[in-house]
Scaffold this active site. Structure first.
Site, PDB file in Angstrom:
ATOM      1  N   HIS B 280       0.831  -1.208   0.000  1.00 52.88           N
ATOM      2  CA  HIS B 280       0.000   0.000   0.000  1.00 52.88           C
ATOM      3  C   HIS B 280       0.858   1.248   0.000  1.00 52.88           C
ATOM      4  O   HIS B 280       1.895   1.314   0.653  1.00 52.88           O
ATOM      5  CB  HIS B 280      -1.039  -0.004   1.116  1.00 52.88           C
ATOM      6  CG  HIS B 280      -0.500   0.030   2.515  1.00 52.88           C
ATOM      7  ND1 HIS B 280      -0.125   1.194   3.129  1.00 52.88           N
ATOM      8  CD2 HIS B 280      -0.291  -0.954   3.413  1.00 52.88           C
ATOM      9  CE1 HIS B 280       0.282   0.924   4.357  1.00 52.88           C
ATOM     10  NE2 HIS B 280       0.206  -0.378   4.554  1.00 52.88           N
ATOM     11  N   ASP B 292       6.182   0.475   6.509  1.00 54.07           N
ATOM     12  CA  ASP B 292       4.726   0.352   6.381  1.00 54.07           C
ATOM     13  C   ASP B 292       4.198   1.474   5.519  1.00 54.07           C
ATOM     14  O   ASP B 292       3.820   2.512   6.018  1.00 54.07           O
ATOM     15  CB  ASP B 292       4.099   0.375   7.773  1.00 54.07           C
ATOM     16  CG  ASP B 292       2.611   0.074   7.772  1.00 54.07           C
ATOM     17  OD1 ASP B 292       2.103  -0.381   6.745  1.00 54.07           O
ATOM     18  OD2 ASP B 292       1.967   0.307   8.811  1.00 54.07           O
ATOM     19  N   GLU B 326      -4.734   2.104   2.703  1.00 52.98           N
ATOM     20  CA  GLU B 326      -4.939   0.867   3.456  1.00 52.98           C
ATOM     21  C   GLU B 326      -5.167   1.178   4.922  1.00 52.98           C
ATOM     22  O   GLU B 326      -5.981   0.570   5.604  1.00 52.98           O
ATOM     23  CB  GLU B 326      -3.710  -0.045   3.287  1.00 52.98           C
ATOM     24  CG  GLU B 326      -3.819  -1.419   3.962  1.00 52.98           C
ATOM     25  CD  GLU B 326      -3.409  -1.442   5.423  1.00 52.98           C
ATOM     26  OE1 GLU B 326      -3.728  -2.403   6.113  1.00 52.98           O
ATOM     27  OE2 GLU B 326      -2.763  -0.466   5.885  1.00 52.98           O
ATOM     28  N   GLU B 327      -4.420   2.158   5.404  1.00 56.46           N
ATOM     29  CA  GLU B 327      -4.322   2.369   6.853  1.00 56.46           C
ATOM     30  C   GLU B 327      -5.649   2.687   7.516  1.00 56.46           C
ATOM     31  O   GLU B 327      -5.902   2.288   8.651  1.00 56.46           O
ATOM     32  CB  GLU B 327      -3.315   3.483   7.163  1.00 56.46           C
ATOM     33  CG  GLU B 327      -1.860   3.129   6.860  1.00 56.46           C
ATOM     34  CD  GLU B 327      -1.319   1.994   7.728  1.00 56.46           C
ATOM     35  OE1 GLU B 327      -2.064   1.468   8.581  1.00 56.46           O
ATOM     36  OE2 GLU B 327      -0.149   1.620   7.539  1.00 56.46           O
ATOM     37  N   ASP B 356       2.888  -6.490   3.211  1.00 62.60           N
ATOM     38  CA  ASP B 356       2.566  -5.391   4.134  1.00 62.60           C
ATOM     39  C   ASP B 356       2.889  -5.811   5.554  1.00 62.60           C
ATOM     40  O   ASP B 356       2.049  -5.775   6.443  1.00 62.60           O
ATOM     41  CB  ASP B 356       1.086  -5.001   3.999  1.00 62.60           C
ATOM     42  CG  ASP B 356       0.724  -3.823   4.910  1.00 62.60           C
ATOM     43  OD1 ASP B 356       1.632  -3.060   5.273  1.00 62.60           O
ATOM     44  OD2 ASP B 356      -0.455  -3.687   5.272  1.00 62.60           O
ATOM     45  N   HIS B 427       3.536   2.243  12.726  1.00 64.25           N
ATOM     46  CA  HIS B 427       2.680   3.404  13.022  1.00 64.25           C
ATOM     47  C   HIS B 427       3.329   4.405  13.974  1.00 64.25           C
ATOM     48  O   HIS B 427       2.630   5.088  14.720  1.00 64.25           O
ATOM     49  CB  HIS B 427       1.326   2.949  13.598  1.00 64.25           C
ATOM     50  CG  HIS B 427       0.523   2.089  12.670  1.00 64.25           C
ATOM     51  ND1 HIS B 427      -0.738   1.640  12.979  1.00 64.25           N
ATOM     52  CD2 HIS B 427       0.787   1.595  11.431  1.00 64.25           C
ATOM     53  CE1 HIS B 427      -1.211   0.914  11.976  1.00 64.25           C
ATOM     54  NE2 HIS B 427      -0.296   0.865  11.030  1.00 64.25           N
TER      55      HIS B 427
END
Lengths: 471, 471
Positions: B280, B292, B326-327, B356, B427
């Site tokens: 993503h 990520d 995506e997140e 991912d 994140h």
């Protein structure tokens, strides 16, 4: 603890009293030191002390409201730990405050950066600073730039501190932090940013002091985290002009009087002669100051408390010092030395040591003493050897706050710690309690307790100013 | 690369053409796949792609200006890598913006805390929220609290995610993030703070999505770093009321249309049948999204590009997808699946895989396919085995953006990565390029290139909706 003390009392009764040799220490003294060592290894109060300091006070930058809370905490903690005498000594210094810090790349590829102002830096003013970045591989390269060549620019010093067990990568790197602003300003720069003086690859910017000099403009100085410095290097590698926006609000505002906080175990025969151990009570504002220097405070308070719980105090006084404001210029250590000099008490100092290198295990004993006192150090080293501590006759240096009294002639010892990871956390928000291994802390308490006890128990003189003058 | 391609051309000429078996693959196919594998291991463009994305775009949260820059970047990168066909497909979603986030303990021991708002959270309003903290060991305990028992309080969920190679600690922990606000609000709480869903002991708060439900008040939700959650636990352990100040400015503002960016290597015989790999394109705003999911984008773009440089394309089309957003809810994957369903193209999907899970090495091949296609997977596994990849017939799951099309009947494969450290960075601001080992990235490119090439080269059908219905 009660059980262990009883065992010690038994050993004092049972051991034959041997004549002291050139070490001034007999078998009872060594047995007592060994008992202290084993008591500490079995579990010392050091971690609880650091937990208390980081939880109940937390960040305690010199001159902030938390400074006063830390002083009150330290006084209460010394008292709770059973020190004979607890007192404060004033330490006065200018107050620097950090209000805001932000940086972002504006062009060619807009991105925010993780930045922190260096201690003592001026701010960027109302409108922030937006300027092109000019990179230098190190401070020397910046210093070699032509006069006026950075007019209107932001200088960026990109060199990376190297990791070593003994932290010797710090010295060659830290000049960029201390002197970067002055060198950049001499060339006309409007600000300086440096790659953090630290070994972490995590996204923390490392703060720390910088300085200005008369007759050179005071420009803002800040540090980028290592990943952000990498990013800036990658971006500059595209060959396009890179514009940085730096927004720092910081100021130096008047003076504040904090205190060195001192706890003593009074000597039983020579109370006027002192052995000092300690750490510094202040921290930077970003982390909770667990490693820098909650650990040093906890280790030495715990070591002193263990000595105080022996059946009898050592001959000399053991003085544990929680120094004020080490971070911004060794103010606590300087005030301590000056007060002793004014009172004619330098000669009373038999040995000084400070724990200010995190919470890694002690691996070496070093000292700056009269050669006639080396047998004592060797004997202390024998008791430390089971802790994995080697006695090294060469090298070493006093802790930062011990330096000022050493400069006036006092002897020193160093319990060198494994600092492999220390500069991962040093002066960052990541300096928190979870980075401390309680067992490692106990090993250090054992080392400090042995050192303090035996140095205070012997009558051998560790040397005075004449012997130290050559250093 | 040119040299390696020549070697491949030689091997294609030299190898005897063997009859394909139940795998639909002959010796030439295997030789080509092995060559792809060795080319990737010798050095793939994946790291350069991630370097480019993190340097030239950086954080690229869905719906921000950086989202559009990322889409433009991906289109240009696919084209530069020589994909046959590059195109965009629209993806529409609500825009959430983070403006400010601060937290501090006000009493009994004032300290600042490192906090981040959870994605989708409302703000705390003009005056911030100041309230007493009530702690719960996990979401279930919060859910079990009596109605109204948290009126005017801030709920704190303290459970800690456990580290595993396959990341299976995430599932049991993440409910606190997803549902903590709803459960706390049901009890009357004015805000919820959670221990970050992450395994790092560094002082980073981990963001990630949360959700609200109708008829339950929308209260602010935020995560503390692990060291800050520890600190709060220590402070609560004193038994005195702990007052927290939470100041969050965040908002959901309208809709934005971003794009899935797609690059294809057109199949030479069956161009209408597709094998998809991808990652993503969006990231959270805190880090530069290297792991990520810059890594997933880089790995699969590089793998597709390697396939495209073979002497001839595989039978089926290899489609590399850089999914949008995506997140914040798999918007890219959902839009992709819905568009395929609307066009009647679900059956055209022969296999889908997404990278991912960071940049750790691939250690297992798993799949959800018709049992009749397992010989193909076994054969692919033989070529992957020298990479340290085991073929596992049980377990596994499709990547997040592949999930929606799998739900519509498409078969999937998983190249399971070592995620031991993934949730240290996930994140957080610390998700940066330096966390990626280029050699590990090449190993993953090798695995994806082999998988994509052989799945596209075989004519064996991987199964359609009826075979998948039981999953």
């Amino acid at each position: 603890m009660r059980h262990a003390v009883s065992l010690l009392a038994l050993s004092l009764l049972a051991a034959p009293a041997l004549a002291a040799d050139a070490t001034g220490l007999d078998a009872n003294d060594i047995a007592a030191a060994e008992t202290l060592r084993e008591q500490a290894l079995a579990g010392s109060p050091a971690w609880d002390i650091v937990e208390s300091l980081t939880t109940e006070v937390g960040p305690r930058m010199a001159g902030t409201p938390a400074d006063a809370r830390a002083v009150a905490w330290a006084k209460a903690k010394f008292e709770a730990l059973g020190f004979d005498k607890v007192y404060l000594e004033p330490v006065t210094f200018p107050v620097w405050l950090r209000h805001r810090e932000r940086a972002e790349i504006l062009a060619p590829f807009p991105q925010p950066l993780v930045v922190t102002a260096l201690g003592g830096s001026v701010g960027t003013g109302e409108g922030a600073i937006e300027a092109e970045v000019v990179a230098f591989p190190d401070l020397a390269a910046l210093s070699a730039a032509p006069e006026g060549s950075l007019r209107g620019k932001i200088a960026f010093i990109s060199n990376r501190m190297v990791r070593f067990k003994d932290g010797r990568g710090y010295g060659p790197a830290v000049g960029a932090r201390s002197n970067g602003a002055v060198e950049a300003a001499k060339k006309g720069a409007v600000a300086v940013v440096i790659r953090s003086i630290g070994t972490s690859s995590h996204r923390f910017a490392h703060t720390g002091t910088m300085r200005y000099v008369p007759d050179v403009p005071r420009i803002p100085a800040a540090a980028l985290s290592n990943p952000d410095a990498d990013l800036l290097v990658h971006m500059l590698g595209r060959g396009k002009p890179v514009t940085l926006r730096l927004d720092i609000a910081a100021e130096t505002v008047g003076e504040y009087t904090s205190h060195n906080v001192i706890g003593e175990i009074t000597g039983r025969e020579l109370p006027g002669e002192v052995v000092t151990i300690g750490g510094h009570l202040d921290s930077w504002d970003l982390g909770t100051g667990a490693l820098d220097d909650g650990a040093g405070v906890g280790i030495t308070m715990a070591a002193g408390a263990l000595v105080g719980k022996l059946g009898q105090a050592p001959r000399r006084t053991v003085r544990v010092i929680a120094y004020a404001n080490e971070e911004q210029g060794l103010y606590g250590g300087k005030a301590y030395a000056e007060a002793r000099a004014a009172a004619g008490e330098i000669d009373a100092h038999q040995l000084g040591a400070e724990s200010d290198f995190g919470a890694g295990r002690v691996y070496a004993l070093r000292a700056g003493v009269d050669p006639a006192a080396w047998p004592v150090l060797e004997k202390i080293g024998e008791v430390l050897a089971p802790l994995g501590v080697a006695t090294e006759r060469e090298g070493g240096s006093p802790g930062p706050d011990v330096g000022p009294i050493v400069a006036k002639g006092a002897p020193w010892a160093q319990l060198a710690q494994d600092g492999t990871d220390y500069f991962d956390y040093h002066h960052t928000p990541d300096d928190t309690l979870d980075k401390i291994d309680p067992k490692a802390l106990d090993q250090q308490v054992a080392a400090y307790a042995v050192l303090a006890y035996l140095a205070a128990e012997t009558e051998v003189d560790f040397g005075r100013a004449p012997a130290k003058a050559a250093e």
